[in-house]
Design a protein around this motif. Structure first.
Motif, mmCIF file in Angstrom:
data_model
loop_
_atom_site.group_PDB
_atom_site.id
_atom_site.type_symbol
_atom_site.label_atom_id
_atom_site.label_comp_id
_atom_site.label_asym_id
_atom_site.label_seq_id
_atom_site.Cartn_x
_atom_site.Cartn_y
_atom_site.Cartn_z
ATOM 1 N N ASP A 1 50.963 -25.584 2.657
ATOM 2 C CA ASP A 1 51.767 -24.738 1.773
ATOM 3 C C ASP A 1 52.228 -25.477 0.519
ATOM 4 O OD1 ASP A 1 51.621 -22.537 3.524
ATOM 5 O OD2 ASP A 1 53.232 -23.383 4.753
ATOM 6 N N ARG A 2 51.525 -26.544 0.151
ATOM 7 C CA ARG A 2 51.965 -27.341 -0.999
ATOM 8 C C ARG A 2 52.074 -26.503 -2.269
ATOM 9 N NH1 ARG A 2 48.460 -30.341 -4.438
ATOM 10 N NH2 ARG A 2 46.833 -30.323 -2.837
ATOM 11 N N ASP A 3 51.181 -25.567 -2.451
ATOM 12 C CA ASP A 3 51.174 -24.781 -3.688
ATOM 13 C C ASP A 3 52.386 -23.869 -3.815
ATOM 14 O OD1 ASP A 3 48.825 -25.978 -4.415
ATOM 15 O OD2 ASP A 3 47.536 -24.352 -3.712
ATOM 16 N N ARG A 4 53.121 -23.665 -2.735
ATOM 17 C CA ARG A 4 54.323 -22.821 -2.809
ATOM 18 C C ARG A 4 55.472 -23.532 -3.491
ATOM 19 N NH1 ARG A 4 57.231 -21.397 0.889
ATOM 20 N NH2 ARG A 4 56.645 -22.695 2.674
ATOM 21 N N TYR A 5 55.381 -24.860 -3.626
ATOM 22 C CA TYR A 5 56.474 -25.650 -4.192
ATOM 23 C C TYR A 5 56.164 -26.050 -5.635
ATOM 24 C CZ TYR A 5 57.802 -26.210 0.732
ATOM 25 O OH TYR A 5 58.163 -25.997 2.035
ATOM 26 N N ASP A 6 57.178 -25.981 -6.474
ATOM 27 C CA ASP A 6 57.040 -26.425 -7.849
ATOM 28 C C ASP A 6 57.273 -27.933 -7.905
ATOM 29 O OD1 ASP A 6 57.046 -26.912 -10.545
ATOM 30 O OD2 ASP A 6 58.843 -25.729 -10.995
ATOM 31 N N LEU A 7 56.188 -28.677 -8.057
ATOM 32 C CA LEU A 7 56.261 -30.132 -8.080
ATOM 33 C C LEU A 7 56.078 -30.696 -9.486
ATOM 34 C CD1 LEU A 7 54.073 -30.903 -4.911
ATOM 35 C CD2 LEU A 7 56.519 -30.420 -5.028
ATOM 36 N N SER A 8 56.172 -29.848 -10.490
ATOM 37 C CA SER A 8 55.826 -30.245 -11.856
ATOM 38 C C SER A 8 56.734 -31.320 -12.432
ATOM 39 C CB SER A 8 55.851 -29.021 -12.779
ATOM 40 O OG SER A 8 57.146 -28.422 -12.795
ATOM 41 N N SER A 9 57.908 -31.536 -11.818
ATOM 42 C CA SER A 9 58.841 -32.538 -12.349
ATOM 43 C C SER A 9 58.449 -33.960 -11.992
ATOM 44 C CB SER A 9 60.255 -32.258 -11.832
ATOM 45 O OG SER A 9 60.279 -32.287 -10.411
ATOM 46 N N LEU A 10 57.586 -34.146 -10.986
ATOM 47 C CA LEU A 10 57.258 -35.482 -10.509
ATOM 48 C C LEU A 10 56.616 -36.321 -11.606
ATOM 49 C CD1 LEU A 10 55.935 -34.726 -6.913
ATOM 50 C CD2 LEU A 10 58.061 -35.914 -7.521
ATOM 51 N N ARG A 11 57.131 -37.544 -11.762
ATOM 52 C CA ARG A 11 56.674 -38.431 -12.839
ATOM 53 C C ARG A 11 56.110 -39.746 -12.335
ATOM 54 N NH1 ARG A 11 58.540 -42.600 -15.908
ATOM 55 N NH2 ARG A 11 60.512 -42.778 -14.765
ATOM 56 N N VAL A 12 56.744 -40.362 -11.315
ATOM 57 C CA VAL A 12 56.394 -41.721 -10.889
ATOM 58 C C VAL A 12 56.009 -41.739 -9.412
ATOM 59 C CG1 VAL A 12 57.220 -44.083 -10.580
ATOM 60 C CG2 VAL A 12 57.935 -42.768 -12.587
ATOM 61 N N ALA A 13 54.833 -42.283 -9.129
ATOM 62 C CA ALA A 13 54.389 -42.557 -7.765
ATOM 63 C C ALA A 13 54.143 -44.054 -7.647
ATOM 64 C CB ALA A 13 53.110 -41.790 -7.440
ATOM 65 N N VAL A 14 54.688 -44.655 -6.596
ATOM 66 C CA VAL A 14 54.473 -46.078 -6.356
ATOM 67 C C VAL A 14 54.100 -46.252 -4.892
ATOM 68 C CG1 VAL A 14 55.459 -48.394 -6.411
ATOM 69 C CG2 VAL A 14 56.179 -46.706 -8.114
ATOM 70 N N THR A 15 53.023 -46.969 -4.651
ATOM 71 C CA THR A 15 52.591 -47.204 -3.281
ATOM 72 C C THR A 15 52.019 -48.608 -3.183
ATOM 73 O OG1 THR A 15 51.372 -46.197 -1.435
ATOM 74 C CG2 THR A 15 50.234 -46.316 -3.563
ATOM 75 N N GLY A 16 51.631 -48.989 -1.990
ATOM 76 C CA GLY A 16 51.036 -50.311 -1.807
ATOM 77 C C GLY A 16 50.492 -50.455 -0.406
ATOM 78 N N ALA A 17 49.294 -50.973 -0.305
ATOM 79 C CA ALA A 17 48.663 -51.272 0.978
ATOM 80 C C ALA A 17 47.356 -51.968 0.671
ATOM 81 C CB ALA A 17 48.405 -49.995 1.799
ATOM 82 N N ALA A 18 46.809 -52.612 1.698
ATOM 83 C CA ALA A 18 45.535 -53.297 1.496
ATOM 84 C C ALA A 18 44.363 -52.332 1.567
ATOM 85 C CB ALA A 18 45.370 -54.385 2.556
ATOM 86 N N ASP A 19 44.592 -51.107 2.017
ATOM 87 C CA ASP A 19 43.481 -50.229 2.360
ATOM 88 C C ASP A 19 43.688 -48.806 1.843
ATOM 89 O OD1 ASP A 19 45.604 -49.673 3.970
ATOM 90 O OD2 ASP A 19 44.489 -49.653 5.843
ATOM 91 N N ILE A 20 44.081 -48.659 0.574
ATOM 92 C CA ILE A 20 44.253 -47.327 0.014
ATOM 93 C C ILE A 20 42.883 -46.757 -0.345
ATOM 94 C CG2 ILE A 20 45.389 -45.947 -1.766
ATOM 95 C CD1 ILE A 20 47.293 -48.279 -2.224
ATOM 96 N N PRO A 21 42.523 -45.590 0.160
ATOM 97 C CA PRO A 21 41.235 -45.007 -0.234
ATOM 98 C C PRO A 21 41.231 -44.650 -1.721
ATOM 99 C CG PRO A 21 42.161 -43.909 1.710
ATOM 100 C CD PRO A 21 43.237 -44.771 1.143
ATOM 101 N N VAL A 22 40.127 -44.940 -2.399
ATOM 102 C CA VAL A 22 40.021 -44.592 -3.812
ATOM 103 C C VAL A 22 40.179 -43.087 -3.989
ATOM 104 C CG1 VAL A 22 38.500 -44.593 -5.828
ATOM 105 C CG2 VAL A 22 38.535 -46.570 -4.292
ATOM 106 N N GLU A 23 39.630 -42.331 -3.060
ATOM 107 C CA GLU A 23 39.708 -40.885 -3.160
ATOM 108 C C GLU A 23 41.151 -40.394 -3.109
ATOM 109 O OE1 GLU A 23 38.551 -37.008 -3.742
ATOM 110 O OE2 GLU A 23 37.450 -38.882 -4.044
#
Length: 538
Positions: free
Chosen positions: A294-316
């Motif tokens: 149901d992700r499309d039901r939420y207005d996520l347009s305000s999101l600006r910054v994503a930060v993550t980290g791991a040795a095995d993040i899929p490129v996709e």
């Protein structure tokens, strides 16, 4: 090979903010009416947050806590956690966070080793009463004089939150102000214990200057500002949640939204309702958001910054975050309890770079990859990561021998992590040196094998370990969380044989529903080793 960045300048907390306590006071002056924390139905401004923190600090003073004494916090993310952190710093005390997933004996061991004089905890989290758990641990805590219940029902000798704050007196408040003025950047601010997934946890001693530098560099890395609204999923007991979370927000004047647990529906609803802009987390969190029906039901347009980290993040995964979510800044980084954030990707980096590397050294850091003789490894060759910078720990608590093993007199820290530099000078993580296993004389790096396995369309998550083998010494075993339609174990092995050197190919594959994780989102490989040991794999 090594990479180096110039020292920080504008991002240094500066002489007007020599301590975390001073930084909190400065935030109250600079952002008095800006909302500091939103927790459930309660909203507090920076002025209100600071005054409650002062009262908490004064209550500690009235309870006999002296400058330099240790205060534990064993609780889920909440407004009270933030108040307790800032308040104990006002009293000149030292923070000792405790993992919320610990059982009573584990928590008691940390508090005993730290000699904690006071503890802030809860009596209702995931069905646990932490006061009861501690009482039943069978570990003597002669230094612990005061236990404060931040949330939950009364229990044992614990003092309810409001009753504890009522201990603050005018004289104690004046003492708090004196202690704040006396604190310097070289005073001890916090002792974070390592996760202990590969041995007994060690207490990492940090100073105010080092810890604030982690926070202010994170502000510089992400562009965090007083207009941002930061949803905090990373647990506060972890370096990320505490330093790149609470303290980064206090430094910048951003609004904090503490989350006790990760509930994707709650997070998406909060982002939509509050127009949240900053949402860091483990790769698993972003994957859960992307896969939410149901992700499309939420207005996520305000999101600006994503930060993550791991040795095995899929490129996709990084491509999908970029293409399907509105983030303008996507950053991957490398950090550890003993050093803070040492490297990160940049805003202009390609998805492949963000997914497969942890970027370049942060300002003030030098990073090297060295071979067994301590010499710089050739570009592309795997070696141990060693680093030096402004946020490297002062040492391990009461353990000079362990400190000397990893920290040289001139400040170089042996991380125990394995990595390599690519042609562009970006650092890739190959795994922990203790995770590496040797197959017939060849070094096998779990993170490298995991990254390759994540290219399989039927593999959603994976963890690889080494298991004993009578002929080769060790061989690989992969634990795979599949995506529908799930491949068979034999199909995964056959796919690997077409794409990997023979020694890297897992000889055993087990399909499981979920990987065991620590509370900070790391795969608990000791649990996988135990699971593997119950199988006849040799």
């Amino acid at each position: 090979m090594s990479i180096t960045e110039a020292d920080m300048s504008d991002d240094d907390p500066g002489p007007d903010r020599p301590s975390i306590a001073a930084m909190a006071a400065s935030a109250a002056e600079r952002f008095p009416d800006r909302t500091a924390v939103v927790d459930g139905g309660k909203r507090v401004s920076y002025r209100e947050l600071y005054e409650e923190a002062r009262r908490f600090g004064a209550a500690l003073v009235a309870s006999g806590v002296e400058p330099g004494d240790r205060v534990g916090i064993w609780a889920f993310n909440s407004r009270e956690w933030i108040v307790a952190l800032l308040g104990l710093q006002q009293a000149g005390a030292v923070l000792v966070p405790v993992n919320t997933r610990f059982k009573g004996r584990e928590a008691a061991g940390i508090l005993h080793r730290a000699g904690a004089k006071a503890l802030v905890t809860v009596t209702d989290f995931l069905g646990n009463d932490y006061v009861e758990m501690l009482a039943g641990a069978g570990v003597a805590l002669p230094d612990l004089r005061t236990t404060v219940i931040a949330r939950g029902r009364p229990s044992g000798t614990g003092v309810p939150w409001d009753a504890f704050l009522a201990r603050a007196t005018g004289e104690a408040l004046a003492e708090v102000d004196r202690r704040r003025a006396a604190l310097g950047s070289g005073d001890t601010s916090d002792i974070l214990f390592t996760s202990g997934t590969t041995g007994e946890p060690k207490g990492v001693v940090m100073t105010h200057g080092r810890t604030m530098r982690v926070a202010t560099d994170w502000v510089a890395m992400t562009g965090l500002s007083e207009g941002d609204r930061y949803v905090m999923v990373n647990p506060y007991f972890h370096m990320f949640g505490f330093k790149a979370g609470i303290l980064a927000c206090v430094s910048a004047g951003a609004t904090m939204y503490p989350q006790a647990v990760l509930d994707v529906d709650t997070v998406l609803g909060l982002v939509a309702e509050e127009k949240a802009t900053v949402l860091p987390g483990a790769p698993t969190m972003y994957h859960a958001i992307l896969e939410h029906p149901d992700r499309d039901r939420y207005d996520l347009s305000s999101l600006r910054v994503a930060v993550t980290g791991a040795a095995d993040i899929p490129v996709e995964l990084i491509r999908r975050i970029r293409d399907e979510l509105p983030f303008q800044v996507i950053v991957a980084g490398y950090g550890l309890t003993e050093a803070g954030t040492a490297s990160s990707t940049g805003p202009g980096d390609a998805p492949e770079t963000i997914a497969t590397t942890v970027g370049r050294a942060r300002p003030g850091f030098e990073i090297r990859v060295v071979d067994g003789a301590g010499e710089d490894a050739a570009k592309g060759e795997v070696g141990e990561i060693v680093l030096r910078g402004p946020t490297v720990m002062a040492g391990y608590l009461d353990d000079p021998d362990a400190t000397a093993e990893v920290l040289s007199p001139d400040g170089w820290l042996r991380t125990g992590d394995l990595g390599r530099f690519d042609e562009g000078g970006c650092l890739s993580i190959a795994g922990r040196s203790k995770d590496m296993f040797i197959v017939g004389g060849f070094n096998a790096y779990p993170a490298e094998i995991e990254a390759m396995l994540l290219e399989h369309p039927g593999v959603r998550e994976v963890a690889v370990i080494g298991v004993p083998d009578a002929r080769l010494g060790q061989i690989g075993m992969a634990f795979v969380v599949p995506r529908p339609p799930a491949p068979s174990a034999d199909e995964v092995i056959a796919w690997c044989r077409e794409r990997m050197a023979n020694y890297k190919v897992p000889r055993f594959v087990e399909l499981i529903e979920e990987l065991p994780l620590t509370a900070s989102g790391k795969v608990l490989k000791t649990a996988l080793q135990e699971r593997a040991s119950t199988r006849a794999v040799t």
